[in-house]
Structures are given as C-alpha cells and as structure tokens.
Design a protein around this motif. Structure first.
Motif, mmCIF file in Angstrom:
data_model
loop_
_atom_site.group_PDB
_atom_site.id
_atom_site.type_symbol
_atom_site.label_atom_id
_atom_site.label_comp_id
_atom_site.label_asym_id
_atom_site.label_seq_id
_atom_site.Cartn_x
_atom_site.Cartn_y
_atom_site.Cartn_z
ATOM 1 N N LYS A 1 0.994 -1.140 0.008
ATOM 2 C CA LYS A 1 0.003 -0.182 0.051
ATOM 3 C C LYS A 1 0.760 1.245 -0.013
ATOM 4 C CE LYS A 1 -3.748 2.485 2.725
ATOM 5 N NZ LYS A 1 -4.396 2.488 4.072
ATOM 6 N N ILE A 2 1.721 1.259 0.815
ATOM 7 C CA ILE A 2 2.585 2.580 1.031
ATOM 8 C C ILE A 2 3.495 2.597 -0.383
ATOM 9 C CG2 ILE A 2 4.886 3.498 2.025
ATOM 10 C CD1 ILE A 2 3.756 2.076 4.698
ATOM 11 N N LEU B 1 2.693 1.460 -3.264
ATOM 12 C CA LEU B 1 1.801 2.043 -4.512
ATOM 13 C C LEU B 1 1.556 3.358 -4.302
ATOM 14 C CD1 LEU B 1 -0.789 -1.113 -4.545
ATOM 15 C CD2 LEU B 1 0.806 -0.336 -6.531
ATOM 16 N N HIS B 2 1.274 3.883 -3.287
ATOM 17 C CA HIS B 2 0.898 5.152 -3.048
ATOM 18 C C HIS B 2 2.163 6.275 -3.359
ATOM 19 C CE1 HIS B 2 -0.599 8.833 -1.005
ATOM 20 N NE2 HIS B 2 0.589 9.150 -0.582
ATOM 21 N N LEU B 3 3.564 5.870 -3.019
ATOM 22 C CA LEU B 3 4.482 6.481 -3.337
ATOM 23 C C LEU B 3 4.908 6.473 -4.995
ATOM 24 C CD1 LEU B 3 6.968 5.746 -0.409
ATOM 25 C CD2 LEU B 3 5.719 8.137 -0.882
ATOM 26 N N GLY C 1 2.964 5.957 -7.275
ATOM 27 C CA GLY C 1 2.106 6.754 -8.264
ATOM 28 C C GLY C 1 2.219 8.328 -8.122
ATOM 29 N N ARG C 2 3.344 8.808 -7.439
ATOM 30 C CA ARG C 2 3.503 10.178 -7.493
ATOM 31 C C ARG C 2 5.162 10.326 -7.923
ATOM 32 N NH1 ARG C 2 0.950 13.382 -4.274
ATOM 33 N NH2 ARG C 2 2.732 14.080 -2.852
ATOM 34 N N SER D 1 4.762 1.642 9.441
ATOM 35 C CA SER D 1 4.527 2.586 8.340
ATOM 36 C C SER D 1 5.572 3.812 8.083
ATOM 37 C CB SER D 1 3.064 3.146 8.439
ATOM 38 O OG SER D 1 2.011 2.231 8.411
ATOM 39 N N LYS E 1 7.961 4.065 4.901
ATOM 40 C CA LYS E 1 7.962 4.945 4.027
ATOM 41 C C LYS E 1 8.953 5.758 4.031
ATOM 42 C CE LYS E 1 5.296 9.271 2.979
ATOM 43 N NZ LYS E 1 4.203 10.168 3.399
ATOM 44 N N GLU F 1 -2.983 14.713 -1.751
ATOM 45 C CA GLU F 1 -2.203 13.660 -2.053
ATOM 46 C C GLU F 1 -3.022 12.630 -3.317
ATOM 47 O OE1 GLU F 1 -0.797 11.527 0.899
ATOM 48 O OE2 GLU F 1 0.625 12.908 1.745
ATOM 49 N N ASN G 1 -3.307 11.164 -7.319
ATOM 50 C CA ASN G 1 -2.397 10.878 -8.130
ATOM 51 C C ASN G 1 -2.588 11.680 -9.596
ATOM 52 O OD1 ASN G 1 -4.483 9.514 -9.659
ATOM 53 N ND2 ASN G 1 -3.908 7.736 -8.524
ATOM 54 N N GLU H 1 -6.485 10.988 -11.105
ATOM 55 C CA GLU H 1 -7.385 11.723 -10.259
ATOM 56 C C GLU H 1 -7.544 13.102 -10.109
ATOM 57 O OE1 GLU H 1 -7.375 8.245 -6.513
ATOM 58 O OE2 GLU H 1 -6.025 10.089 -6.484
#
Length: 236
Positions: free
Chosen positions: A30-31, A33-35, A37-38, A76, A80, A199, A201, A204
């Motif tokens: 999850k972490i 994928l979040h990063l 994408g940015r 987490s 990160k 935050e 992407n 979005e």
C-alpha cells in the motif's frame, strides 16, 4: 540458556518475523503503490517493495510497544522513510531536468518583469525560442524534479542534491513558499493543492480539472518553475 534453548528461541524469533512479514505485506505494498504513483516512471514498485520489506523486518526488531505507537503505525513510518531514502539515494532527477527548470524559471522572471503578470504557456515558449508543443513536453519533464510534499522541504533528510528547492535556507522559507503558491494561476494552484495537499495521483487530478494526465504533468512542471522564479532571492 543452553545451546538447544538458544536454537529453539532463534527459531521462534524467525517464525515470528516470517509471520510479521506475511501479515504486513499488504501494508508495504500500500505504501509502495502510494509513492510510486507520485514518482517518475523509472521508479519501480518492486524496488520500493524490497526496501520496504527490509524496513519492516528492522521495525519488528526495534519496535518498543511501551512508546505508545501501534506496530503498524511505527512500521509505516519506517517503511515510508526507507523508501524515500532509496529514491533520494538513486537521484531525484537528471541534471538536465534541473537545468531546464532553471531556464524556464528565468524566462518566467523575465516575462513577469516585462508585463507585470504571470506569463502564459505560449509566452514562455516564445521566450525560450521553442514551439508550444515542445515546451509542453519539457514542462511535463520538470514534474520529475519534485517528489516530496512541499511541507517537507525544511527537513534535514531532504537536503539531497536533486531537489530543485533543496538549496533553500533560513527562516521564512515556508511563508515564502506559501506566498509563491498563492500567486500561481488558479488551475496550477488547484493542481498543487490536490497533489501535495490531498495526495491525489495524476489521473485523479485530471478528472477533477477535466484535463488529461499529461496536461496535469505539464501544469505541475510549470508550477514548479513559477515557484522557482518567485523564490529567486532564496535560491541565489
């Protein structure tokens, strides 16, 4: 402790670690994928996952429940941080991107001094002596020069070489950044808020603004150049 007891203890520890890694694999993903994408396209999820799993293992070894934080919360933060350290270690952006950022910022300063307002895409492209579509391609590249939220700019750990605002020093930096962002054209200001504040992407943000992902990248890069131009007194 006897040798057999030590071996048994080591096996229990290994089993606990294996279960921790398995149970928290979704958290690492999850972490990551979040990063990812940015970040620029050359940053791969698998690389971040490997770093994240190592950080998870170290978190399990160092976790102290008496400090109050739950293990997922503690892990987490460590995961990160490790992923971002890896990104910084590999370089924020090519030197050519930094040079382009400075060139665009210089053109923006020149036009603002001449006209007393924020210049348009076409005006910036003309000053740089390039077709508008070529400028749009270049401005999209500029988005790779920034990878972390702007409110992390004054963190010691962000002083790596590729950050276009990494040379900002002294008190008042956050205030100057806030003022620079407030002076951005409306669409760029909203894009920055959605990207760094909410935050979201690129896809979005594109849906919110009613533009393509590539246009969001162009707006992002151009906004960074405008901020760089506005903060010239802080970066020289």
């Amino acid at each position: 402790m006897t040798v057999s007891e030590a071996k048994a203890y080591a096996q229990v520890q290994k089993n606990c670690l294996d279960k921790t890694l398995i149970d928290h694999l979704p958290l690492v993903k999850k972490i990551g994928l979040h990063l990812v994408g940015r970040l620029p396209a050359h940053i791969e999820l698998d690389d971040l996952m490997q770093v994240g799993l190592l950080a998870l293992s170290q978190s399990w070894a160092n976790y102290d429940p008496s400090q109050g934080a739950s293990f997922p919360t503690y892990a987490s933060i460590r995961i990160k941080g490790a992923m971002l350290d890896e990104v910084r270690r590999c370089g924020w952006a090519p030197r050519s991107v930094q040079q382009k950022l400075k060139a665009v910022a210089g053109a923006i300063r020149q036009l603002e001094a001449q006209n007393g307002r924020a210049p348009s895409d076409a005006e910036i492209a003309s000053t740089l002596g390039m077709p508008l579509d070529e400028y749009h391609t270049m401005s999209a590249d500029l988005a790779s020069s920034r990878m972390l939220p702007i409110d992390e700019l004054d963190d010691e750990s962000v002083a790596a070489g590729g950050d276009p605002f990494g040379d900002l020093e002294g008190e008042g930096v956050k205030e100057a950044l806030a003022e620079a962002i407030s002076r951005l054209p409306e669409k760029e200001r909203l894009m920055m808020s959605l990207y760094y504040g909410e935050e979201l992407n690129l896809k979005e943000i594109g849906l919110v603004l009613g533009v393509s992902e590539s246009r969001v990248s162009q707006l992002h890069g151009q906004a960074l150049a405008r901020i760089r131009a506005d903060l010239v007194n802080w970066t020289t």
